[in-house]
Design an enzyme around this catalytic site. Structure first.
Site, PDB file in Angstrom:
ATOM      1  N   TRP A 136       0.766  -1.260  -0.105  1.00 20.67           N
ATOM      2  CA  TRP A 136      -0.080  -0.166  -0.088  1.00 20.67           C
ATOM      3  C   TRP A 136       0.786   1.098  -0.138  1.00 20.67           C
ATOM      4  O   TRP A 136       0.496   2.291  -0.931  1.00 20.67           O
ATOM      5  CB  TRP A 136      -0.895  -0.065   1.139  1.00 20.67           C
ATOM      6  CG  TRP A 136      -1.770   1.184   1.120  1.00 20.67           C
ATOM      7  CD1 TRP A 136      -3.050   1.392   0.647  1.00 20.67           C
ATOM      8  CD2 TRP A 136      -1.531   2.334   1.956  1.00 20.67           C
ATOM      9  NE1 TRP A 136      -3.586   2.643   1.127  1.00 20.67           N
ATOM     10  CE2 TRP A 136      -2.657   3.318   1.721  1.00 20.67           C
ATOM     11  CE3 TRP A 136      -0.363   2.825   2.687  1.00 20.67           C
ATOM     12  CZ2 TRP A 136      -2.642   4.448   2.254  1.00 20.67           C
ATOM     13  CZ3 TRP A 136      -0.634   4.071   3.180  1.00 20.67           C
ATOM     14  CH2 TRP A 136      -1.531   4.925   3.067  1.00 20.67           C
ATOM     15  N   ASP A 155      -6.391  -3.752  -2.260  1.00 22.49           N
ATOM     16  CA  ASP A 155      -6.410  -4.266  -0.910  1.00 22.49           C
ATOM     17  C   ASP A 155      -6.838  -2.990   0.044  1.00 22.49           C
ATOM     18  O   ASP A 155      -7.353  -3.293   1.164  1.00 22.49           O
ATOM     19  CB  ASP A 155      -5.074  -4.728  -0.418  1.00 22.49           C
ATOM     20  CG  ASP A 155      -4.733  -6.081  -1.145  1.00 22.49           C
ATOM     21  OD1 ASP A 155      -5.813  -6.804  -1.564  1.00 22.49           O
ATOM     22  OD2 ASP A 155      -3.642  -6.220  -1.610  1.00 22.49           O
ATOM     23  N   ASP A 156      -7.086  -1.755  -0.408  1.00 23.04           N
ATOM     24  CA  ASP A 156      -7.392  -0.687   0.385  1.00 23.04           C
ATOM     25  C   ASP A 156      -8.744  -0.972   0.605  1.00 23.04           C
ATOM     26  O   ASP A 156      -9.431  -0.888  -0.185  1.00 23.04           O
ATOM     27  CB  ASP A 156      -6.908   0.640  -0.163  1.00 23.04           C
ATOM     28  CG  ASP A 156      -7.173   1.630   0.478  1.00 23.04           C
ATOM     29  OD1 ASP A 156      -6.271   2.425   1.068  1.00 23.04           O
ATOM     30  OD2 ASP A 156      -8.369   2.272   0.334  1.00 23.04           O
ATOM     31  N   LEU A 157      -9.099  -0.733   1.916  1.00 26.63           N
ATOM     32  CA  LEU A 157     -10.387  -0.995   2.605  1.00 26.63           C
ATOM     33  C   LEU A 157     -11.425   0.160   1.734  1.00 26.63           C
ATOM     34  O   LEU A 157     -12.571   0.320   1.422  1.00 26.63           O
ATOM     35  CB  LEU A 157     -10.535  -0.824   3.871  1.00 26.63           C
ATOM     36  CG  LEU A 157     -12.070  -0.977   4.673  1.00 26.63           C
ATOM     37  CD1 LEU A 157     -12.659  -2.455   4.070  1.00 26.63           C
ATOM     38  CD2 LEU A 157     -11.710  -1.067   6.014  1.00 26.63           C
TER      39      LEU A 157
END
Length: 177
Positions: A136, A155-157
């Site tokens: 990230w 993968d970032d919420l």
């Protein structure tokens, strides 16, 4: 995002049109950072925090260990972990940033020019070798510092929740989606 990358995104999925219409075009902040240490230390401060909280911590960090605009790797390297923590950094983040300061002085971080000539994958491999620098963090550097518009931190919420909302899905999309 450059105009061509926005057009490409809309060609791929017109559902993004409303978001694009309400958003500013991304302009890289490469002029704000003089060194890879500077850019990475900022990205580490911002890891897993709201922008407002991270901005406050980063401002205190730069004020105490820099020239009011950029942190000094030399000052960070000479500081104790407790002094770094006094800025609001967690113990792990303070250690990671201090490790980057040491790597900067030992010339183990690539130069800005060297990064610019590397592929995204090569930059990812080079920088994630440093403790505290994950996928990230490198993706944020690629997007916001090097201006690489084709990077998507799946993968970032926040990205996942935004896509879930856009698609009106009951569940978060998987990174592969």
């Amino acid at each position: 995002m450059s105009i061509s990358s926005v057009d490409r995104l809309l060609d791929l999925d017109p559902r993004f049109a409303d978001i694009v219409a309400r958003s500013d075009v991304l302009t890289p902040d490469s002029g704000l950072h003089r060194s890879v240490f500077d850019a990475l230390s900022r990205a580490i401060v911002y890891q897993q925090l709201s922008g407002k909280a991270a901005g406050s911590i980063h401002s205190r960090f730069v004020s105490q260990f820099g020239d009011r605009r950029r942190p000094s790797a030399r000052k960070v390297q000479a500081a104790s972990l407790e002094e770094l923590r006094d800025c609001g950094l967690s113990r792990p983040k303070a250690g990671y940033i201090q490790g980057l300061a040491v790597a900067h002085h030992k010339r183990r971080l690539p130069s800005v020019a060297a990064l610019a000539s590397l592929s995204d994958e090569a930059i990812l491999a080079e920088l994630t070798a440093h403790k505290g620098v994950g996928v990230w963090t490198v993706q944020m550097l690629l997007i916001f510092w090097l201006g690489r518009p084709d990077v998507l931190p799946v993968d970032d919420l926040g990205i996942q929740k935004g896509l879930q909302r856009l698609l009106k899905s009951p569940s978060l999309p998987l990174p592969a989606d």
